[in-house]
Design an enzyme around this catalytic site. Structure first.
Site, PDB file in Angstrom:
ATOM      1  N   SER A   1       0.857  -1.288  -0.188  1.00  0.00           N
ATOM      2  CA  SER A   1      -0.046   0.144   0.089  1.00  0.00           C
ATOM      3  C   SER A   1       1.020   1.145  -0.258  1.00  0.00           C
ATOM      4  CB  SER A   1      -1.003  -0.164   1.371  1.00  0.00           C
ATOM      5  OG  SER A   1      -0.372  -0.392   2.360  1.00  0.00           O
TER       6      SER A   1
ATOM      7  N   HIS B   1      -3.654  -3.755  -5.656  1.00  0.00           N
ATOM      8  CA  HIS B   1      -4.015  -3.103  -4.190  1.00  0.00           C
ATOM      9  C   HIS B   1      -5.234  -3.225  -3.779  1.00  0.00           C
ATOM     10  CE1 HIS B   1      -3.888   0.265  -1.253  1.00  0.00           C
ATOM     11  NE2 HIS B   1      -3.574  -0.742  -0.703  1.00  0.00           N
TER      12      HIS B   1
ATOM     13  N   GLU C   1      -6.920  -1.165  -6.917  1.00  0.00           N
ATOM     14  CA  GLU C   1      -6.089  -0.532  -7.840  1.00  0.00           C
ATOM     15  C   GLU C   1      -4.858  -1.269  -8.529  1.00  0.00           C
ATOM     16  OE1 GLU C   1      -6.301   3.508  -5.084  1.00  0.00           O
ATOM     17  OE2 GLU C   1      -4.846   2.060  -4.538  1.00  0.00           O
TER      18      GLU C   1
ATOM     19  N   ASN D   1      -5.259   6.513  -1.257  1.00  0.00           N
ATOM     20  CA  ASN D   1      -4.443   6.803  -0.054  1.00  0.00           C
ATOM     21  C   ASN D   1      -3.963   8.201  -0.290  1.00  0.00           C
ATOM     22  OD1 ASN D   1      -5.101   5.067   1.647  1.00  0.00           O
ATOM     23  ND2 ASN D   1      -3.447   3.525   1.036  1.00  0.00           N
TER      24      ASN D   1
END
Ligand SMILES: NC(=O)c1ccc[n+]([C@@H]2O[C@H](COP(=O)([O-])OP(=O)(O)OC[C@H]3O[C@@H](n4cnc5c(N)ncnc54)[C@H](O)[C@@H]3O)[C@@H](O)[C@H]2O)c1
Length: 504
Positions: free
Chosen positions: A123, A144, A156, A194
């Site tokens: 991540s 991800h 992702e 994120n």
């Protein structure tokens, strides 16, 4: 390019939280799945845990008993990496450490076939850096998943600088074949979610650090006015303050300490004190059985004004006029364009949060942005010491007459929802301009990855193309650190729209 053949085995290396979830997804999709973990016994324990989860799916009628039995028969713990030799895909979910992941892929490269796709669930590390250890980095991509992987649809698909287009496409199609919603993104810090979600936490913490409101009030405003599923304080208590802070820290460091991603001092203190959230029984909130529930500050009942004068166009808040009329309050419309405000009988003004503070004006109350003023059940207001008490009272009474709870917060520019949304919209535009992902994929990622009520671009369209840029311009003037400086991409977007609209 098509998804991977379901008859070929998929391996998951690292069978902790994420590895188990990813293995379950591949298994239920139909692949034979091999589990490997460096700690002896963990892969067997993971197989048991996945089996138990399949049992629960059967109990809930989400899987047939026969499918469960077939899936269980396809699941195999592996005693060594060598047992993964015939796999068509290996997904790694081991420790989040570059050297550990690099060594693992180096070892795998000597074991698997040339056509085996390699994927990392990292991540925060760079897919490019992990791939740097490989003889053929073209076969490595990021996949991800979000936690819990069997439940959350988003994946992702991250292309490192050396990832082959065909590898990314195979991974993308496979994620789709597994019932997930993949989005394609470039290898930049935080990928899509994120990266773009950082202001959701940072702005809430900043409002708290500015002493403008307490966590319960900020959370209530984000939920009931902003339309977010959870507020930033309760959500980080759920995620874990240490986990959330470490993502922020990693994104900030990876962007060479870009001020737009600066972590929060208040959150640092929380982590240092071991108040990590629900898991330690205490975070922003106290979760002890006998703890008093933190309630948002809600204003006492006030008298509604008999009328308001609407001057100019209320922009994203224009629906308020209809709501005010429906509440039986007269709206007198002033044709002259004096800006975007409502004038109250006291003579004071009610203005939509715009990145300025009420102390800069005579007798102004700001109201915060709402996702949908009709559905919002709470509105934040802010006033300065120069605001007449009667103006504030009429403003409170007005929103109460529309059926809203009112939270009066301190005089912070951009209030709570407006500054948060403006920054999310900005980071989204910046990400597209930097080639991170498409507008559509960013909207999808933010809706599915963090449950935003709208994608940043959908939100931006609803607010008007120059709204976020103008709010951030104002915020930037009041905090010139660069944290609020609108990106070039957002400027371009706003000014192009103004030219098209003929407004400049
Ligand atoms: N937990 C999350 O919410 C989340 C979400 C998305 C991505 N991730 C990423 O997924 C990865 C795993 O996270 P997690 O939360 O599942 O961790 P975890 O600690 O629950 O599990 C990691 C597992 O990997 C094993 N392991 C460690 N080194 C190994 C090696 N060299 N070879 C084989 N096995 C090894 C450990 O024994 C452990 O069982 C990390 O890269 C993390 O950043 C985590």
């Amino acid at each position: 390019m098509t998804a991977l053949d379901l008859s070929r085995p998929v391996a998951v290396v690292g069978t902790g939280t994420m590895g188990q979830g990813i293995a379950q997804v591949a298994l239920v999709a139909g692949h034979p799945v091999r589990l490997y973990d460096a700690v002896p016994g963990r892969a067997d324990a993971a197989a048991e845990a996945i089996g138990a989860r399949l049992d629960r799916l059967v109990e809930k009628d989400r899987l047939t008993g026969a499918d469960r039995d077939a899936a269980r028969a396809r699941l195999q713990p592996a005693g060594s990496l060598a047992d993964l030799a015939d796999c068509v895909l290996v997904v790694e979910a081991v420790l989040e450490q570059l050297d550990v992941k690099q060594q693992l892929f180096r070892d795998l490269e000597d074991i698997v076939e040339d056509d085996c796709l390699l994927a990392t669930n990292t991540s925060s590390l760079s897919v490019t850096a992990i791939g740097g250890a490989l003889r053929n980095p073209g076969r490595l991509v990021g996949l991800h998943f979000f936690n819990p992987a069997p439940l959350l649809p988003l994946v992702e698909v991250v292309s490192g600088y050396a990832s082959d287009f065909s590898s990314a496409t195979r991974a993308y199609e496979t994620a789709r074949a597994w019932g997930k919603t993949p989005v394609a993104c470039a290898d930049t810090p935080g990928f899509i979610v994120n990266r773009i979600a950082r202001p959701f936490y940072a702005e809430a913490f900043a409002v708290y650090e500015a002493q403008a409101a307490d966590p319960a009030t900020i959370d209530a405003v984000l939920r009931e006015s902003g339309g977010f599923r959870m507020g930033a304080f309760e959500l980080t208590d759920l995620i874990g303050q240490d986990v959330n802070e470490s993502v922020t820290h990693s994104v900030w460091q990876s962007f060479f300490q870009d001020v737009r991603f600066t972590p929060s001092l208040a959150q640092r203190r929380l982590v240092e004190s071991g108040r990590l959230g629900r898991k330690t029984g205490h975070g922003w909130y106290d979760y002890a059985d006998d703890a008093e529930r933190s309630e948002p500050h809600t204003a006492e009942k006030a008298q509604a004004p008999a009328y308001v004068v609407a001057e100019g166009d209320l922009g994203p808040a224009s629906e308020l006029l209809a709501l005010i009329r429906e509440a039986g309050i007269q709206v007198r419309e002033d044709e002259e364009d004096h800006g975007t405000r409502l004038v109250l009988p006291s003579g004071g003004q009610l203005v939509l949060a715009d990145g300025q503070t009420s102390v800069e004006f005579r007798d102004v109350v700001y109201f915060d942005l709402a996702l949908d003023y009709r559905k919002a059940t709470r509105i934040a207001l802010s006033a300065s010491q120069d605001t007449a008490p009667q103006t504030l009272s009429e403003a409170v009474g007005l929103f109460q007459a529309l059926g809203k709870d009112v939270s009066v917060i301190g005089d912070v520019p951009g209030m709570i929802v407006a500054r948060t949304v403006a920054r999310i919209v900005d980071l989204a535009h910046d990400a597209v301009a930097k080639g991170v992902a498409t507008e559509e994929d960013i909207d999808t990622a933010m809706r599915l990855g963090v449950n935003y009520p709208l994608g940043p671009f959908e939100w931006s369209r609803r607010l008007g193309r120059s709204w976020a840029c103008s709010v951030l311009d104002d915020l930037h003037q009041r905090d010139p650190s660069g944290r609020y400086a609108p990106s070039l991409a957002l400027y371009r977007h706003a000014y192009a729209s103004e030219k098209r609209d003929g407004t400049s």
